[in-house]
Structures are given as C-alpha cells and as structure tokens.
Design a protein around this motif. Sequence first.
Motif, PDB file in Angstrom:
ATOM      1  N   ALA A 208       0.835  -1.200   0.000  1.00  0.00           N
ATOM      2  CA  ALA A 208       0.000   0.000   0.000  1.00  0.00           C
ATOM      3  C   ALA A 208       0.870   1.250   0.000  1.00  0.00           C
ATOM      4  CB  ALA A 208      -0.914  -0.010   1.231  1.00  0.00           C
ATOM      5  N   MET A 209       0.441   2.243  -0.782  1.00  0.00           N
ATOM      6  CA  MET A 209       1.125   3.528  -0.889  1.00  0.00           C
ATOM      7  C   MET A 209       2.545   3.394  -1.459  1.00  0.00           C
ATOM      8  SD  MET A 209      -1.157   5.691   0.103  1.00  0.00           S
ATOM      9  CE  MET A 209      -0.215   7.202   0.317  1.00  0.00           C
ATOM     10  N   ARG A 210       2.778   2.296  -2.149  1.00  0.00           N
ATOM     11  CA  ARG A 210       4.088   2.111  -2.783  1.00  0.00           C
ATOM     12  C   ARG A 210       3.956   1.461  -4.163  1.00  0.00           C
ATOM     13  NH1 ARG A 210       9.510  -0.846  -0.268  1.00  0.00           N
ATOM     14  NH2 ARG A 210      10.816  -0.547  -2.127  1.00  0.00           N
ATOM     15  N   THR A 211       3.346   0.286  -4.238  1.00  0.00           N
ATOM     16  CA  THR A 211       3.178  -0.392  -5.528  1.00  0.00           C
ATOM     17  C   THR A 211       1.702  -0.714  -5.782  1.00  0.00           C
ATOM     18  OG1 THR A 211       3.526  -2.595  -4.559  1.00  0.00           O
ATOM     19  CG2 THR A 211       5.474  -1.431  -5.384  1.00  0.00           C
ATOM     20  N   GLU A 212       0.823   0.055  -5.183  1.00  0.00           N
ATOM     21  CA  GLU A 212      -0.616  -0.235  -5.261  1.00  0.00           C
ATOM     22  C   GLU A 212      -1.260   0.516  -6.434  1.00  0.00           C
ATOM     23  OE1 GLU A 212      -4.474  -0.312  -2.226  1.00  0.00           O
ATOM     24  OE2 GLU A 212      -2.739   0.944  -1.761  1.00  0.00           O
ATOM     25  N   THR A 213      -1.240  -0.105  -7.615  1.00  0.00           N
ATOM     26  CA  THR A 213      -1.947   0.454  -8.762  1.00  0.00           C
ATOM     27  C   THR A 213      -3.447   0.216  -8.582  1.00  0.00           C
ATOM     28  OG1 THR A 213      -1.749  -1.613  -9.996  1.00  0.00           O
ATOM     29  CG2 THR A 213       0.012   0.021 -10.284  1.00  0.00           C
ATOM     30  N   LEU A 214      -4.252   0.771  -9.448  1.00  0.00           N
ATOM     31  CA  LEU A 214      -5.705   0.612  -9.327  1.00  0.00           C
ATOM     32  C   LEU A 214      -6.151  -0.854  -9.354  1.00  0.00           C
ATOM     33  CD1 LEU A 214      -7.213   3.581 -11.380  1.00  0.00           C
ATOM     34  CD2 LEU A 214      -7.645   3.045  -8.977  1.00  0.00           C
ATOM     35  N   PRO A 215      -5.686  -1.687 -10.304  1.00  0.00           N
ATOM     36  CA  PRO A 215      -6.098  -3.090 -10.272  1.00  0.00           C
ATOM     37  C   PRO A 215      -5.671  -3.806  -8.994  1.00  0.00           C
ATOM     38  CG  PRO A 215      -5.193  -2.531 -12.413  1.00  0.00           C
ATOM     39  CD  PRO A 215      -4.909  -1.371 -11.528  1.00  0.00           C
ATOM     40  N   ILE A 216      -4.478  -3.499  -8.489  1.00  0.00           N
ATOM     41  CA  ILE A 216      -4.021  -4.117  -7.241  1.00  0.00           C
ATOM     42  C   ILE A 216      -4.835  -3.593  -6.070  1.00  0.00           C
ATOM     43  CG2 ILE A 216      -2.084  -4.241  -5.625  1.00  0.00           C
ATOM     44  CD1 ILE A 216      -0.222  -4.380  -8.025  1.00  0.00           C
ATOM     45  N   ALA A 217      -5.185  -2.308  -6.088  1.00  0.00           N
ATOM     46  CA  ALA A 217      -6.010  -1.733  -5.025  1.00  0.00           C
ATOM     47  C   ALA A 217      -7.375  -2.401  -4.998  1.00  0.00           C
ATOM     48  CB  ALA A 217      -6.152  -0.228  -5.238  1.00  0.00           C
ATOM     49  N   ILE A 218      -7.936  -2.697  -6.164  1.00  0.00           N
ATOM     50  CA  ILE A 218      -9.220  -3.409  -6.229  1.00  0.00           C
ATOM     51  C   ILE A 218      -9.093  -4.781  -5.580  1.00  0.00           C
ATOM     52  CG2 ILE A 218     -10.857  -4.504  -7.816  1.00  0.00           C
ATOM     53  CD1 ILE A 218     -10.295  -2.152  -9.751  1.00  0.00           C
ATOM     54  N   PHE A 219      -8.028  -5.481  -5.914  1.00  0.00           N
ATOM     55  CA  PHE A 219      -7.783  -6.806  -5.329  1.00  0.00           C
ATOM     56  C   PHE A 219      -7.641  -6.729  -3.811  1.00  0.00           C
ATOM     57  CE2 PHE A 219      -4.513  -9.796  -3.809  1.00  0.00           C
ATOM     58  CZ  PHE A 219      -5.147 -11.007  -4.060  1.00  0.00           C
ATOM     59  N   MET A 220      -6.900  -5.755  -3.317  1.00  0.00           N
ATOM     60  CA  MET A 220      -6.668  -5.624  -1.886  1.00  0.00           C
ATOM     61  C   MET A 220      -7.941  -5.238  -1.141  1.00  0.00           C
ATOM     62  SD  MET A 220      -2.916  -3.771  -1.950  1.00  0.00           S
ATOM     63  CE  MET A 220      -2.728  -3.730  -0.169  1.00  0.00           C
ATOM     64  N   ARG A 221      -8.757  -4.355  -1.735  1.00  0.00           N
ATOM     65  CA  ARG A 221     -10.031  -3.981  -1.102  1.00  0.00           C
ATOM     66  C   ARG A 221     -10.978  -5.178  -1.056  1.00  0.00           C
ATOM     67  NH1 ARG A 221     -10.869   1.681   0.648  1.00  0.00           N
ATOM     68  NH2 ARG A 221      -9.225   2.868  -0.394  1.00  0.00           N
ATOM     69  N   LEU A 222     -11.023  -5.923  -2.138  1.00  0.00           N
ATOM     70  CA  LEU A 222     -11.900  -7.096  -2.184  1.00  0.00           C
ATOM     71  C   LEU A 222     -11.450  -8.160  -1.197  1.00  0.00           C
ATOM     72  CD1 LEU A 222     -14.361  -8.256  -3.680  1.00  0.00           C
ATOM     73  CD2 LEU A 222     -12.777  -9.280  -5.324  1.00  0.00           C
ATOM     74  N   GLU A 223     -10.134  -8.279  -1.033  1.00  0.00           N
ATOM     75  CA  GLU A 223      -9.573  -9.267  -0.107  1.00  0.00           C
ATOM     76  C   GLU A 223      -9.980  -8.983   1.334  1.00  0.00           C
ATOM     77  OE1 GLU A 223      -5.272  -9.432   0.058  1.00  0.00           O
ATOM     78  OE2 GLU A 223      -5.348 -11.601  -0.277  1.00  0.00           O
ATOM     79  N   THR A 224     -10.206  -7.699   1.651  1.00  0.00           N
ATOM     80  CA  THR A 224     -10.619  -7.317   3.009  1.00  0.00           C
ATOM     81  C   THR A 224     -12.127  -7.108   3.101  1.00  0.00           C
ATOM     82  OG1 THR A 224     -10.207  -4.973   2.497  1.00  0.00           O
ATOM     83  CG2 THR A 224      -8.399  -6.229   3.498  1.00  0.00           C
ATOM     84  N   ALA A 225     -12.865  -7.545   2.075  1.00  0.00           N
ATOM     85  CA  ALA A 225     -14.326  -7.453   2.042  1.00  0.00           C
ATOM     86  C   ALA A 225     -14.832  -6.013   2.095  1.00  0.00           C
ATOM     87  CB  ALA A 225     -14.948  -8.271   3.174  1.00  0.00           C
ATOM     88  N   ASP A 226     -14.035  -5.078   1.579  1.00  0.00           N
ATOM     89  CA  ASP A 226     -14.466  -3.679   1.500  1.00  0.00           C
ATOM     90  C   ASP A 226     -15.179  -3.488   0.158  1.00  0.00           C
ATOM     91  OD1 ASP A 226     -14.808  -0.962   1.458  1.00  0.00           O
ATOM     92  OD2 ASP A 226     -12.678  -0.444   1.559  1.00  0.00           O
ATOM     93  N   ILE A 227     -16.478  -3.791   0.143  1.00  0.00           N
ATOM     94  CA  ILE A 227     -17.239  -3.760  -1.098  1.00  0.00           C
ATOM     95  C   ILE A 227     -17.366  -2.344  -1.641  1.00  0.00           C
ATOM     96  CG2 ILE A 227     -19.428  -4.338  -2.184  1.00  0.00           C
ATOM     97  CD1 ILE A 227     -17.754  -6.738  -1.299  1.00  0.00           C
ATOM     98  N   THR A 228     -17.621  -1.372  -0.740  1.00  0.00           N
ATOM     99  CA  THR A 228     -17.758   0.014  -1.186  1.00  0.00           C
ATOM    100  C   THR A 228     -16.475   0.507  -1.848  1.00  0.00           C
ATOM    101  OG1 THR A 228     -19.344   0.508   0.575  1.00  0.00           O
ATOM    102  CG2 THR A 228     -18.249   2.378  -0.453  1.00  0.00           C
ATOM    103  N   GLY A 229     -15.346   0.232  -1.208  1.00  0.00           N
ATOM    104  CA  GLY A 229     -14.066   0.633  -1.777  1.00  0.00           C
ATOM    105  C   GLY A 229     -13.781  -0.083  -3.088  1.00  0.00           C
ATOM    106  N   THR A 230     -14.103  -1.366  -3.157  1.00  0.00           N
ATOM    107  CA  THR A 230     -13.892  -2.144  -4.377  1.00  0.00           C
ATOM    108  C   THR A 230     -14.703  -1.580  -5.531  1.00  0.00           C
ATOM    109  OG1 THR A 230     -13.512  -4.166  -3.078  1.00  0.00           O
ATOM    110  CG2 THR A 230     -14.065  -4.440  -5.399  1.00  0.00           C
TER     111      THR A 230
END
Length: 258
Positions: A208-230
């Motif tokens: 996070a805040m280093r190599t987190e592109t948009l597709p990776i950010a989507i994956f990370m949000r989904l992994e934590t069940a953050d549906i709104t963020g995803t």
Amino acid sequence: MSFRRTAIGSAIGIGIFYGGLILSVGYFLDPHGFFATLRSERTLFSIGLSLEAATLAAAMALLVALPAGYALSRYRFRGRRLIDTLLEFPMIVSPAALGAMLLIFFNNPLGEWIQEHLLTFVFAFWGIVLAQFATVLGVAVRFVKSAFDEIPPELESTARTLGASPGYLFRTVSLPLARRGIASAAILTWAKALGEFGATITVAGTMAMRTETLPIAIFMRLETADITGTVTLIVILVTIGLGALFGAHALLERKGRG
C-alpha cells in the motif's frame, strides 16, 4: 431468422453481457462511500501511480514498436516469421506467468547485478513499469504494424525514386500517413497497461502507498471485504479505461472516413 439479424443479435448480446457486468456494480454503489473513498489519500495515490506507470510503459512500448512494426510491415528478413509469432507470446502466457518469468530473471546473476547497480525492479515502481511494458509490447507492435500495413507501398516507392533516404522516408511519409493508426495504437496500449494486474502483482507485490496500482487496489479492497471501496475503484478504472478506448475508436472511425 436472417443472417443479418443473427449477426446483429450476436453483437447486441455481447454488449448486453459486458454492459450488464458494468451496471451490476451500481447495485453496491453508495454515493457517500464513493466520494469518501475517492478523496482518500490511498485512492489518489493509486490513481496517480497507475496513470504514471501506464504512461511510461506505453511510451516505452510505442518507442520500440514504431521501428519494429515498420520493419515487420515493410521488410522481409531472416527470422521475421518467428518474431511475428512471438508478438502473441503475452497472449499465450498468462500475465501471472509472464510476471513470474521476470521475477525469475531478477534472481539470476545478471538480474541481480542489474538490481544492485542499475535499477531496482522487484517490489518497486520500475517493476510495475517493466511488468506493464512486457505485457503490452507485443500488442503495441501489432497495432503499429497494422497502421503501416494500410499505407499503399506505391507512395513510399515514389518517394524513393525522388531520392528520399529510408530514414527521411520514414519520418516524412510513413509516419504522417500512419499517424491516426499510431495514435489509436498508443491509446489502446495505454489502456491495456492501465488495467494490467497479473504480471504487476507478481513483480511489484501489493504494498500500500508504494506499488498499489488501481487493479491491485481493487484486489486488496476485495480481499478485506471492503465492497464500497472495491466498487469505487472499479468505477474509476472502468471510467478511465472506457474513456481512452472511446477516444481510440473515434480516431479509427475518422481514419476510416478519411
């Protein structure tokens, strides 16, 4: 049912399928949560990182694709068929496998030397750029080659008879005639780089805040069940990507009418 109706129905069916997937995201779209996520520092970082990396990767790919695409379009040389086949390599090998190959390369002596003395790629910004570059390069060359294929060879032959050198011919005749096709190739290459995920996450990781592109950010949000963020990040990525593709198609249509 006539063939015309069947063909049109197939095209409409594809539109409904993908359009339905996009619209289904709206079911979970919360306006308050959307703007809260959009204004967050982490989201803004992901957007900026994605735009910067995709622009660099697409520019580098296009820089290589221009001479390579022209060579494949105009010249006959030993190994041409093999190179033309290898352009499909990123499509045959999954992005994750391509990223794994890059990662393996940086674990051999040459790759380690590059990392220690030139640039750091693994788990770093330049790893994102390299992963995207490796993924889109073949596509960029293919698009550029198609743009040059559409130029009548007779125009270049005429310029040669008037004494134009190959380099001068390329700059003053071939490039201007293929400019719209090249512009659309650049946009499509950039859009593909923007959405790249598999090779990027393998080489650059999910920091996070280093190599987190948009597709990776989507994956990370989904992994934590953050549906709104995803959902918010999906809407942002789809909006930017479809906007770029719309521009490319508009250029191609203008080129066709011309």
